[in-house]
Design a protein around this motif. Structure first.
Motif, PDB file in Angstrom:
ATOM      1  N   VAL A 177       0.849  -1.183   0.000  1.00  0.00           N
ATOM      2  CA  VAL A 177       0.000   0.000   0.000  1.00  0.00           C
ATOM      3  C   VAL A 177       0.892   1.242   0.000  1.00  0.00           C
ATOM      4  CG1 VAL A 177      -1.897  -1.137   1.200  1.00  0.00           C
ATOM      5  CG2 VAL A 177      -0.150   0.073   2.514  1.00  0.00           C
ATOM      6  N   VAL A 178       0.305   2.334  -0.504  1.00  0.00           N
ATOM      7  CA  VAL A 178       0.984   3.628  -0.517  1.00  0.00           C
ATOM      8  C   VAL A 178       0.378   4.504   0.573  1.00  0.00           C
ATOM      9  CG1 VAL A 178       1.412   5.723  -1.845  1.00  0.00           C
ATOM     10  CG2 VAL A 178       1.589   3.499  -2.950  1.00  0.00           C
ATOM     11  N   LEU A 179       1.233   5.187   1.319  1.00  0.00           N
ATOM     12  CA  LEU A 179       0.787   6.098   2.372  1.00  0.00           C
ATOM     13  C   LEU A 179       1.182   7.516   1.980  1.00  0.00           C
ATOM     14  CD1 LEU A 179       1.984   4.077   5.526  1.00  0.00           C
ATOM     15  CD2 LEU A 179      -0.214   3.935   4.350  1.00  0.00           C
ATOM     16  N   PRO A 180       0.354   8.196   1.167  1.00  0.00           N
ATOM     17  CA  PRO A 180       0.654   9.600   0.870  1.00  0.00           C
ATOM     18  C   PRO A 180       0.556  10.426   2.148  1.00  0.00           C
ATOM     19  CG  PRO A 180      -1.010   8.706  -0.634  1.00  0.00           C
ATOM     20  CD  PRO A 180      -0.868   7.740   0.501  1.00  0.00           C
ATOM     21  N   LEU A 181       1.559  11.277   2.365  1.00  0.00           N
ATOM     22  CA  LEU A 181       1.641  12.025   3.616  1.00  0.00           C
ATOM     23  C   LEU A 181       1.796  13.504   3.330  1.00  0.00           C
ATOM     24  CD1 LEU A 181       2.075  12.300   6.729  1.00  0.00           C
ATOM     25  CD2 LEU A 181       4.519  11.868   6.290  1.00  0.00           C
ATOM     26  N   ALA A 182       0.972  14.304   3.965  1.00  0.00           N
ATOM     27  CA  ALA A 182       1.081  15.758   3.882  1.00  0.00           C
ATOM     28  C   ALA A 182       1.328  16.310   5.276  1.00  0.00           C
ATOM     29  CB  ALA A 182      -0.187  16.364   3.279  1.00  0.00           C
ATOM     30  N   ILE A 183       2.350  17.144   5.404  1.00  0.00           N
ATOM     31  CA  ILE A 183       2.722  17.731   6.693  1.00  0.00           C
ATOM     32  C   ILE A 183       2.302  19.191   6.710  1.00  0.00           C
ATOM     33  CG2 ILE A 183       4.588  18.235   8.298  1.00  0.00           C
ATOM     34  CD1 ILE A 183       4.272  15.308   8.007  1.00  0.00           C
ATOM     35  N   ALA A 184       1.513  19.565   7.695  1.00  0.00           N
ATOM     36  CA  ALA A 184       1.146  20.967   7.903  1.00  0.00           C
ATOM     37  C   ALA A 184       1.949  21.499   9.081  1.00  0.00           C
ATOM     38  CB  ALA A 184      -0.349  21.097   8.170  1.00  0.00           C
ATOM     39  N   LYS A 185       2.661  22.607   8.845  1.00  0.00           N
ATOM     40  CA  LYS A 185       3.501  23.177   9.896  1.00  0.00           C
ATOM     41  C   LYS A 185       2.632  23.703  11.026  1.00  0.00           C
ATOM     42  CE  LYS A 185       7.835  23.993  10.970  1.00  0.00           C
ATOM     43  NZ  LYS A 185       8.588  25.083  10.329  1.00  0.00           N
ATOM     44  N   SER A 186       2.931  23.262  12.243  1.00  0.00           N
ATOM     45  CA  SER A 186       2.100  23.633  13.383  1.00  0.00           C
ATOM     46  C   SER A 186       2.285  25.102  13.745  1.00  0.00           C
ATOM     47  CB  SER A 186       2.439  22.758  14.592  1.00  0.00           C
ATOM     48  OG  SER A 186       3.750  23.043  15.046  1.00  0.00           O
ATOM     49  N   GLN A 187       1.248  25.676  14.363  1.00  0.00           N
ATOM     50  CA  GLN A 187       1.276  27.054  14.840  1.00  0.00           C
ATOM     51  C   GLN A 187       1.096  27.049  16.356  1.00  0.00           C
ATOM     52  OE1 GLN A 187       1.860  29.538  12.633  1.00  0.00           O
ATOM     53  NE2 GLN A 187       1.917  28.048  10.947  1.00  0.00           N
ATOM     54  N   ALA A 188       1.293  28.233  16.929  1.00  0.00           N
ATOM     55  CA  ALA A 188       1.160  28.327  18.391  1.00  0.00           C
ATOM     56  C   ALA A 188      -0.258  27.996  18.842  1.00  0.00           C
ATOM     57  CB  ALA A 188       1.562  29.732  18.859  1.00  0.00           C
ATOM     58  N   HIS A 189      -1.241  28.397  18.044  1.00  0.00           N
ATOM     59  CA  HIS A 189      -2.643  28.105  18.361  1.00  0.00           C
ATOM     60  C   HIS A 189      -3.251  27.301  17.223  1.00  0.00           C
ATOM     61  CE1 HIS A 189      -2.438  30.951  21.698  1.00  0.00           C
ATOM     62  NE2 HIS A 189      -1.855  31.801  20.864  1.00  0.00           N
TER      63      HIS A 189
ATOM     64  N   LEU B  25      -2.569  10.361   4.728  1.00  0.00           N
ATOM     65  CA  LEU B  25      -2.308  10.784   6.103  1.00  0.00           C
ATOM     66  C   LEU B  25      -2.009  12.282   6.127  1.00  0.00           C
ATOM     67  CD1 LEU B  25       0.132   7.910   7.157  1.00  0.00           C
ATOM     68  CD2 LEU B  25      -2.279   8.102   7.802  1.00  0.00           C
ATOM     69  N   VAL B  26      -2.598  12.979   7.102  1.00  0.00           N
ATOM     70  CA  VAL B  26      -2.279  14.388   7.347  1.00  0.00           C
ATOM     71  C   VAL B  26      -1.657  14.483   8.729  1.00  0.00           C
ATOM     72  CG1 VAL B  26      -3.169  16.726   7.615  1.00  0.00           C
ATOM     73  CG2 VAL B  26      -4.150  15.227   5.890  1.00  0.00           C
ATOM     74  N   ARG B  27      -0.577  15.223   8.808  1.00  0.00           N
ATOM     75  CA  ARG B  27       0.130  15.350  10.081  1.00  0.00           C
ATOM     76  C   ARG B  27       0.407  16.819  10.369  1.00  0.00           C
ATOM     77  NH1 ARG B  27       2.817  11.475  13.857  1.00  0.00           N
ATOM     78  NH2 ARG B  27       4.103  12.799  15.171  1.00  0.00           N
ATOM     79  N   ILE B  28       0.124  17.244  11.595  1.00  0.00           N
ATOM     80  CA  ILE B  28       0.497  18.577  12.054  1.00  0.00           C
ATOM     81  C   ILE B  28       1.737  18.420  12.920  1.00  0.00           C
ATOM     82  CG2 ILE B  28      -0.197  20.598  13.382  1.00  0.00           C
ATOM     83  CD1 ILE B  28      -3.087  19.928  12.752  1.00  0.00           C
ATOM     84  N   ASP B  29       2.829  19.051  12.502  1.00  0.00           N
ATOM     85  CA  ASP B  29       4.085  18.882  13.231  1.00  0.00           C
ATOM     86  C   ASP B  29       4.882  20.169  13.126  1.00  0.00           C
ATOM     87  OD1 ASP B  29       6.640  17.801  14.248  1.00  0.00           O
ATOM     88  OD2 ASP B  29       5.653  15.871  13.958  1.00  0.00           O
ATOM     89  N   ASP B  30       5.679  20.438  14.160  1.00  0.00           N
ATOM     90  CA  ASP B  30       6.505  21.650  14.138  1.00  0.00           C
ATOM     91  C   ASP B  30       7.801  21.449  13.360  1.00  0.00           C
ATOM     92  OD1 ASP B  30       7.667  19.898  15.859  1.00  0.00           O
ATOM     93  OD2 ASP B  30       7.899  21.297  17.530  1.00  0.00           O
ATOM     94  N   ASP B  31       8.101  20.198  12.991  1.00  0.00           N
ATOM     95  CA  ASP B  31       9.292  19.907  12.215  1.00  0.00           C
ATOM     96  C   ASP B  31       8.920  18.926  11.111  1.00  0.00           C
ATOM     97  OD1 ASP B  31      11.819  18.105  11.646  1.00  0.00           O
ATOM     98  OD2 ASP B  31      12.593  19.972  12.485  1.00  0.00           O
ATOM     99  N   ILE B  32       9.100  19.328   9.864  1.00  0.00           N
ATOM    100  CA  ILE B  32       8.649  18.502   8.740  1.00  0.00           C
ATOM    101  C   ILE B  32       9.409  17.185   8.693  1.00  0.00           C
ATOM    102  CG2 ILE B  32       8.516  18.367   6.230  1.00  0.00           C
ATOM    103  CD1 ILE B  32       8.040  21.358   6.188  1.00  0.00           C
ATOM    104  N   ALA B  33      10.736  17.240   8.836  1.00  0.00           N
ATOM    105  CA  ALA B  33      11.545  16.022   8.754  1.00  0.00           C
ATOM    106  C   ALA B  33      11.181  15.040   9.854  1.00  0.00           C
ATOM    107  CB  ALA B  33      13.029  16.374   8.819  1.00  0.00           C
ATOM    108  N   ASN B  34      11.066  15.536  11.070  1.00  0.00           N
ATOM    109  CA  ASN B  34      10.682  14.652  12.173  1.00  0.00           C
ATOM    110  C   ASN B  34       9.269  14.111  11.981  1.00  0.00           C
ATOM    111  OD1 ASN B  34      13.096  14.827  13.573  1.00  0.00           O
ATOM    112  ND2 ASN B  34      12.448  16.617  14.757  1.00  0.00           N
ATOM    113  N   GLY B  35       8.390  14.935  11.420  1.00  0.00           N
ATOM    114  CA  GLY B  35       7.033  14.458  11.164  1.00  0.00           C
ATOM    115  C   GLY B  35       7.029  13.286  10.204  1.00  0.00           C
ATOM    116  N   ILE B  36       7.828  13.361   9.147  1.00  0.00           N
ATOM    117  CA  ILE B  36       7.920  12.261   8.186  1.00  0.00           C
ATOM    118  C   ILE B  36       8.462  11.007   8.856  1.00  0.00           C
ATOM    119  CG2 ILE B  36       9.045  11.481   6.075  1.00  0.00           C
ATOM    120  CD1 ILE B  36       9.032  14.428   5.155  1.00  0.00           C
TER     121      ILE B  36
END
Length: 688
Positions: free
Chosen positions: A448-460, A494-505
């Motif tokens: 299976v393929v897991l397409p992943l999009a990372i959204a940079k997290s904000q303070a709020h 998959l959608v991920r909210i993370d403050d660091d893109i590389a670590n999120g991946i």
């Protein structure tokens, strides 16, 4: 007044220009790049155009920092793991290649009218060595040969012993000599050594464990440790380079092969260490150097010939002791011959302390020039006849079909995981080919393929910018799903909210137990990317599974001819071969395994390599056409580029080469990537 005394910016600019231009020119002339830096120092100094002055504050500061950094990197780059494997033999050869030149050098110095203390220091200068020929044995694929690992391990003994002798000689020269003062100095040195080796190792591990992935602060911690150790050495009347070398050994295990280690070495190799060699060139007196061949000709010949013969005798004794072949002995002799890093730093320290005259420093420069040219030439002559070491079956256990699988835990034994590929999507212009490539692999492996999009997290979490990022991520994922459906492959977006893109991946890949990460890859490799890293570098270093960095110039279904350069036959080295075979199976393509060897490589060695490679890939089930091609060429990168003109795709293995002797060595992979016009896959694996 010299301009650089009033404008340090001029001096710094000139140093940057020299460091950028001269080393590559001298390396093309088959000379070490550091010789170019020394020549630049002479040309820019008082005996040349007078643009730089060794007495200016900026040059004193940069030279001192460079000298400390040079010895720190020398300690950092010693492979302690390899040393532990051949500890006894390394200590024997280290003792021999230190003691014999030490005695010979002391006798030579004393015979030419020196007092005992300076004569002993001259002997210690001849006792250490710099592994200037290591890139040659690396290119020939014999770094795992016992003769090479023994010589590398011996470097630890010779450098430490030579620096300790330097510390004692300078201490004796600075004060009244007595047995009690010598005992006190040795006691202080022993305590200091224990504090640095064990204290800094403990502190480094504790700090790195607490700071996690904070590479910036970890980098600063390393620099602080280096200069604290250097200052501590000064307090006990020991030269600062002793502390720098010891702290390099101390935090060797702490840094390992981490991104912080790469940045530390990069900063030193690019800036401070070249500045040190330019500063040494400023100290050279051309007329005095010429006079050396007239007034001190016999001393020069005695030291150069004595060094060469004493290093030969040490290697010969080791050959008799452990029954090495002449090729192995020659390799050990030639690798231990060059006198560069520790020798020059210690010689300069002796001159600055008033222990050695300038004439002896000029003799040491001649010694460096002679051995840095002769050593690598002999290394190429002897190392090419060394047999390529076979794999240790107990050390390299692996499953050929499932090379990217991670070890299963007890909880996983009853759970069947499909083959999963994580594909981060961020650029709508390039994601189509990425998804297509991942889909073809997943379909071939019933995964299976897991397409992943990372959204940079904000303070709020209710920030408008975050809403925009999430909407953009969903649009990218919808396109990815549509592409997967065209190839009849299951997709789990998959959608991920993370403050660091590389670590999120990396975290998502670990959470989903992914088998492979496929990432799009550009060719922007500027100073900022090299110094501070980029997302791909960070993912490569932190991921638990292999990473395929892909630059596709055409649709993957159009790949008909695939080229895989193979340097050595190891489990890790053949993993890109397996990846190329999988791609070849999908398109019924032809996969060519290209091995570029030295022009002087014997035919028997070539046949042995091809037979071992064929045997290694034999267990792979494959329907594509597979060819093994071996060519002889002195320029590996240019040969690969020339061959690649007729291919649609080149699969390379990602490797990070460490510098030797403090100067950066050109990387074949980097040169190949810069010259390729076809599609590229750079396959990297996490360091175990």
């Amino acid at each position: 007044m010299n301009l650089t005394t009033t404008s340090p910016l001029i001096a710094f600019t000139v140093l940057l220009l020299v460091t950028l231009t001269l080393p590559p020119i001298f390396e093309r002339l088959r000379l070490p790049g550091l010789i170019g830096l020394l020549v630049a120092g002479v040309f820019l100094g008082p005996d040349g155009v007078g643009l730089l002055s060794a007495d200016s504050e900026v040059m004193i500061l940069l030279s001192d920092v460079g000298k400390i950094y040079l010895m720190f990197v020398a300690g950092l780059e010693i492979d302690l793991a390899e040393f532990r494997k051949t500890r006894d033999r390394s200590l024997f050869f280290g003792a021999a290649t230190f003691a014999i030149p030490m005695v010979v050098g002391t006798i030579i110095g004393y015979s030419f009218g020196m007092e005992l203390n300076p004569a002993v220091l001259v002997g210690s200068l001849m006792a250490s060595h710099t592994l200037l020929g290591y890139p040659i044995v690396s290119r020939l694929g014999v770094t795992r040969s016992e003769s090479v690992t023994v010589t590398v391990g011996a470097t630890i003994f010779t450098d430490i012993a030579a620096l300790l002798v330097l510390a004692i000689c300078i201490s004796i020269h600075a004060g009244d000599f007595s047995a009690s003062s010598l005992v006190g100095q040795l006691g202080a040195l022993a305590i200091y050594t224990a504090i640095v080796l064990f204290g800094f190792d403990w502190a480094g591990k504790a700090y790195f464990r607490r700071t996690g992935n904070d590479e910036g602060n970890q980098f600063l911690f390393v620099l602080l440790a280096v200069f604290i150790a250097a200052l501590g050495a000064q307090i006990i009347n020991v030269d600062r380079i002793v502390g720098a070398f010891l702290v390099g050994l101390a935090i060797n295990d702490v840094l390992g092969h981490s991104p912080v280690e790469e940045k530390v070495v990069f900063v030193g190799s690019t800036l401070f260490i070249p500045f040190f060699f330019v500063g040494m060139g400023l100290l050279l007196n051309v007329s005095g150097l010429i006079a050396t061949f007239s007034t001190d000709l016999f001393l020069t010949l005695a030291i150069v010939i004595g060094l060469i013969l004493s290093k030969f005798l040490a290697a010969y004794i080791t050959k008799l002791r452990y029954r090495y072949s002449w090729q192995e002995m020659g390799t050990m002799w030639s690798l231990s011959m060059p006198q560069v890093a520790a020798t020059l730093a210690a010689a300069l320290a002796g001159v600055q302390a008033g222990l050695l005259p300038t004439s002896v420093f000029n003799v040491i420069i001649v010694l460096m020039l002679a051995t840095s040219v002769l050593g690598p030439i002999l290394t190429a002559r002897y190392a090419r006849d060394l047999p390529i070491p076979k794999r240790d079956p107990e050390e390299d256990t692996w499953e050929p079909e499932e090379f990217w699988d991670i070890p299963a835990t007890e909880a996983d034994l009853d759970i069947a995981h499909p083959f999963q590929i994580v594909i981060p999507v961020s650029n709508p212009n390039t994601q189509r080919y990425l998804i297509e490539f991942g889909s073809l692999l997943a379909r071939h492996e019933s995964g299976v393929v897991l397409p992943l999009a990372i959204a940079k997290s904000q303070a709020h979490m209710d920030e408008p910018w975050l809403d925009l990022a999430l909407n953009q991520s969903r649009r990218l994922l919808r396109r990815a799903i549509e592409a997967c459906q065209e190839f009849d492959v299951e997709a789990h977006p998959l959608v991920r909210i993370d403050d660091d893109i590389a670590n999120g991946i990396s975290r998502v890949a670990r959470e989903q137990e992914a088998n492979l990460i496929v990432m799009g890859w550009g060719l922007r490799q500027g100073l900022q990317a090299r110094l501070f890293g980029n997302i791909i570098d960070s993912v490569f270093w932190s991921s638990h599974c292999p990473v395929a960095m892909v630059r596709l110039m055409d649709e993957p279904i159009n790949f008909r001819r695939i080229l895989v350069p193979v340097k050595v036959v190891t489990p890790q080295a053949v993993h890109p071969v397996r990846l190329a075979q999988l791609i070849g199976d999908m398109n019924q393509a032809t996969v060519t395994l290209l091995h570029v060897c030295d022009r002087q490589t014997p035919a028997e060695a070539v046949e042995s390599f091809e037979a071992e490679l064929a045997e290694t890939i034999k267990p792979f089930r494959s329907i594509c056409t597979l060819e093994i091609q071996t060519v002889r060429d002195a320029n590996v990168a240019q040969r690969i580029l020339k061959t690649a003109r007729d291919y649609d795709l080149v699969v390379l293995r990602s490797m990070r080469r460490r510098t030797v002797g403090g100067l950066a060595v050109s990387d074949v992979t980097t040169e190949v990537i810069g010259g390729l016009n076809c599609s590229i896959i750079l396959f990297g694996e996490p360091l175990m």
